[in-house]
Each structure stands twice: as C-alpha cells, then as structure tokens.
Design a protein around this motif. Structure first.
Motif, short mmCIF file in Angstrom:
data_model
loop_
_atom_site.label_atom_id
_atom_site.label_comp_id
_atom_site.label_asym_id
_atom_site.label_seq_id
_atom_site.Cartn_x
_atom_site.Cartn_y
_atom_site.Cartn_z
N UNK A 220 0.85 -1.19 0.00
CA UNK A 220 0.00 0.00 0.00
C UNK A 220 0.89 1.25 0.00
N UNK A 221 1.53 1.50 -1.14
CA UNK A 221 2.50 2.58 -1.25
C UNK A 221 2.05 3.59 -2.29
N UNK A 222 2.44 4.84 -2.08
CA UNK A 222 2.21 5.88 -3.08
C UNK A 222 3.52 6.16 -3.79
N UNK A 223 3.56 5.89 -5.07
CA UNK A 223 4.70 6.24 -5.92
C UNK A 223 4.25 7.39 -6.81
N UNK A 231 -2.73 4.31 -3.82
CA UNK A 231 -1.89 3.23 -3.28
C UNK A 231 -1.64 2.16 -4.34
N UNK A 232 -0.45 1.61 -4.34
CA UNK A 232 -0.07 0.63 -5.37
C UNK A 232 -1.05 -0.52 -5.45
N UNK A 233 -1.58 -0.95 -4.32
CA UNK A 233 -2.53 -2.07 -4.29
C UNK A 233 -3.78 -1.78 -5.11
N UNK A 234 -4.11 -0.50 -5.26
CA UNK A 234 -5.32 -0.12 -5.99
C UNK A 234 -5.00 0.48 -7.35
N UNK A 235 -3.74 0.37 -7.78
CA UNK A 235 -3.29 1.06 -8.99
C UNK A 235 -3.08 0.11 -10.15
#
Length: 480
Positions: A220-223, A231-235
């Motif tokens: 769950x990261x923001x890049x 969040x990466x999990x939702x991207x």
C-alpha cells in the motif's frame, strides 16, 4: 449469471476468523467456493501446531482453500502463536551470512513445517531492498540494502519454499524498503521514478519471477510519479502496468491486508476490494479483523460492481484461473524434510563481532532494553533471557544507569539492544553504561546501524531464537 458472479467473487477472498476451530459461517463459505483464509496468531488461530493441523484439516473437508500465513522466520513468525520465537533466523541474518544454499535450506525446512500443519501459501519472502535505515516496518525482514544480494537470496528463498510444496509469495511489490512510514498506519511514499525502481526495487522481483514464484503481494505505497497518489494495491499502473506488462508476471497477485490504513483508510474495505480487483489483483487478503460481516459486505460490493459494469466479469474469471493454477501446482508437489539445524547454522554464520569478547569467571549481568515492535512483528518474545542466569529489563533512560551499574559491580555486563538507531532511550542508556563500564558488551538484535566507537559490539541481525542462541554461545551464557 448471479450465481456465477457470487462464486467468482468468493474465490477472490482470503478473510480471517477467530479461534482455533473453523466457525460455521466460514465452513459454509468454503463450501460455496471461498478462495481461502489468512491465519493470524493474534486471532488465536495458532495455539499450537497440533491444533493448527486439526484446523486446516477441518477446512479441507468442505473445500479446497488456499491457507495463507505470514511465516517469514526471524522476527515475523506465527507458528509459535506469538509465544515462541522462531528457530529460523530472518532475512537480515541470511543476507549477512550470504550463502544462498543455506538460505534455500532454511526456507525449505520452514516450508516443510508449514506443510506439516496444512498451510499451503506462505506470505514470504520479503524481497524489499531496505535502503532506509529508519524503515519502521521492514528492517531485519529484508535480506539487505544491495539489490543484487536481495535478488539472489530471493531466488533461494522462493526455491526452497516451493521445493517443500508450499506456494511462496514475494512481497511487498513494488518495494517497501525505501519508506519511513508504516503502511498499517498511513500511505508511505516511495519517491522513485521508473528508472530508479528498475535499478533498485524491481531487481529482486524480477529474480523471484524468473525463479517461478507462485504469488506476489502488493504494497500500500504511493509512488507519485507512477500512481499519482493512488496506493499501489489499488493502482492499475502498478499491478497491470508494472507487474503484469513490464515484468511479465503471469502468476497470482495477492494484496497486502486491506484493513491497513494505506489501502482502505479513506474508502473502506469493500470499495478497496473492488478497486484492487479492477487494478488486476487476484486474491484479497482482508486482515485480522475482517471476518463474517466484512465478507458479506465485500461480496455485495464486488457483485454490485460487476452488475454496474465497474468491474468486468472477465476480470474475476481471470483471477479464478490464476488461483486454480496455484491449486494445480500444489497438487503436484511432495513435502520436504524439516531441518532446524539449518536455522542455527545460519544464525551462527550471521553474527558479526567488533572488538574482542571478554571472558568472565562469573555469569555477567544481562540488561535488556525495551524496544517497541511494529504491527507485522507482533508480541513474540525476544532477547537473551532464556540463556542467561540473570536478566534485568530496562526501559531505556540514562537515569537507569546508576542502579544497573550497582547490580553489575564485580562482574561482566551485557547490554541487549534492538534497533538502537531507532530508539533514543536505548542509545542514551547504553552510552551511560559504556562511560562507566567500557568493558561492557553491546548485543544488537536488530540492524547494527548504531555502533559506538570503541565498544565491544555483537550483531545478530535478528531476534529469533536461533539468533539468541548463537549470541549466547559466543558470550558463554548458560541458563541458571
């Protein structure tokens, strides 16, 4: 069509439950095609290995679930129910030893222990490249800070796990090692563009994929340069764009726990589940508190998203095919033998000593400084207490030094730390003790970032039972 949507939606869920026996609602859902479960020691799922084996057997009577657990060895261990530290050192120690065959042996033995209790999906290894010393959630869970070292041990860990007949899951994609925030509590930022990711974070994931890893877990990261605040999990840019298309991964993609604030803090778990599936995830790890009510709400949200056209039915069918492939893979493997000696061997080879260890006529006083852990590590006991005749706990303030020095008069002094670089109090007390007792030995059971000049220092690279035994041997400690 409605029944088909419900069946496919269930197949994406990995909820949790309380206790050491499967509740009726869970057994009913497994009969209807629930994807599986995630086991949590904090939920009482693992009172002991015998009970866990009985629990997994009970679930298999009604379905063919994927039964997942976070068993990394080292500091993140669940098989002991948080009451017993792991007999295997974690990744930092394995990286320090830097023997890929030994890493493979450790993970193969750990996998064999999982097979004995009926677990078939291990949310390990962590293949994060830990480049931030103050990382509050990775630390000793990483093999190290060198992408190439992490990559070769990622391959060994995946290979060893899967030789034992357990599906390995490389995590936390696209890499949690450069963060200074815990995604349990917020949305950490990884300030890296695609070029830096390719040179650093993605190197171990490429290696794990080449090694045939059965699952990859998202973070769950923001890049910002890639996800634009999502969040990466939702991207889809991360899951479909990076993992599927750029890295060519064709296996199962699992989310980290959706109850974490980094995934669902603003939108709730049902909506996070829909968005993760739409982005390309196949299995949804829901979290320790997400049980019957959460399953119902999440199923309803997924089904409504399909009916409204937000989530294509083909996306659920694709997820079902991937999870089905893992089940077929599991059916074709035989278990390996448990080899706990590999754990102690690795822990011994990981120890690093600065200075010359003293010898004592009488047993030294062992002072263990308090160290807060993170949510992933949990309350598992640690330290040299089981191996020392006298151990004194300390909170970690310089004011405690006077009393401790009095107790250590006329004998040796061992000061046990854990990630002292992250705890001001640990450093303050250790410094005060060293000022009066420069012969004291510092034992660091986290990452050895802080090492006072001139001090005798022993680094274990982890706080598992194997790490503690290796240190105790070198210090000549024996229980009273």
């Amino acid at each position: 069509m409605s029944d088909e949507i419900s069946r496919l939606a269930r197949g994406t869920l990995l909820p949790s439950f309380a206790g050491a026996t499967a509740p009726r609602w869970l057994l009913d859902e497994l009969e209807r095609g629930l994807g599986g479960v995630t086991l949590f020691a904090l939920n009482g799922n693992v009172p002991n290995t015998e009970a866990l084996a009985a629990l997994t057997a009970e679930m298999r009577k009604v379905g063919d679930p994927l039964i997942g657990i976070d068993e990394e060895g080292g500091d993140v261990t669940r098989l002991g129910g948080h009451a017993v530290p792991s007999p295997y050192p974690g990744n930092a120690a394995l990286g320090a030893a830097d023997d890929v065959e030994l890493t493979r042996r450790v993970y193969r033995s750990l996998g064999a222990e999982l097979v004995e209790v009926g677990v078939n999906l291990n949310f390990a290894p962590s293949v994060d490249v830990n480049t931030a010393d103050d990382n509050p959630v990775i630390g000793t869970r990483a093999f190290g800070s060198d992408p190439r070292l992490v990559a070769r041990h990622a391959v060994a860990a995946v290979t060893g796990t899967q030789e034992a007949g357990v599906a390995a899951c490389a995590k936390h994609f696209p890499g949690h090692g450069a963060t200074v925030e815990d995604s349990h509590l917020g949305v950490p930022i990884v300030d890296a563009d695609l070029d830096l990711l390719e040179r650093r974070e993605l190197v171990p994931f490429r290696a794990a994929i080449t090694a045939g890893v059965q699952a990859v877990m998202t973070a769950h990261l923001n890049l910002p340069t890639i996800t634009d605040g999502v969040p990466a999990t939702l991207s889809a840019a991360v899951i479909t764009g990076l993992l599927r298309e750029r890295l060519g991964y064709r296996g199962v993609i699992v989310t980290d726990a959706l109850d974490m604030r980094g995934a669902s803090g603003e939108i709730g778990i049902p909506e996070a589940a829909v968005r993760a599936l739409a982005a390309g995830a196949d299995l949804l790890c829901m979290g320790p508190r997400e049980q019957e009510d959460s399953v119902r709400a999440t199923l309803a949200a997924i089904e409504e998203a399909v009916r409204s056209g937000r989530l294509p039915l083909e996306r659920l069918a694709d997820a079902a095919e991937r999870t089905g492939a893992v089940r077929r893979w599991l059916a074709g493997h035989s278990p390996a033998a448990v080899d706990r000696s590999a754990g102690l061997e690795a822990a011994r080879r990981a120890v690093r000593i600065t200075g010359e260890l003293p010898s004592w006529d009488d047993a030294p006083l062992v002072v263990e400084l308090a160290a807060t852990g993170n949510i992933a590590v949990g309350p598992t006991p640690w330290g040299l207490g089981p191996f020392a005749p006298e151990t004194v706990p300390a909170e970690g303030t310089a004011a405690e030094a006077v009393t401790l020095l009095e107790r250590a008069t006329g004998r040796g002094l061992v000061v046990v730390l854990r990630d002292a670089h992250r705890h001001t109090g640990q450093r303050a007390l250790a410094t005060a003790l060293l000022a009066a007792r420069p012969d004291a030995v510092l034992v660091e059971m986290g990452l050895p970032v802080w090492q006072p000049e001139g001090a005798v220092h022993l680094a274990t690279y982890g706080a598992a039972d194997a790490n503690a035994r290796a240190a105790a041997e070198l210090l000549g400690l024996t229980p009273a």
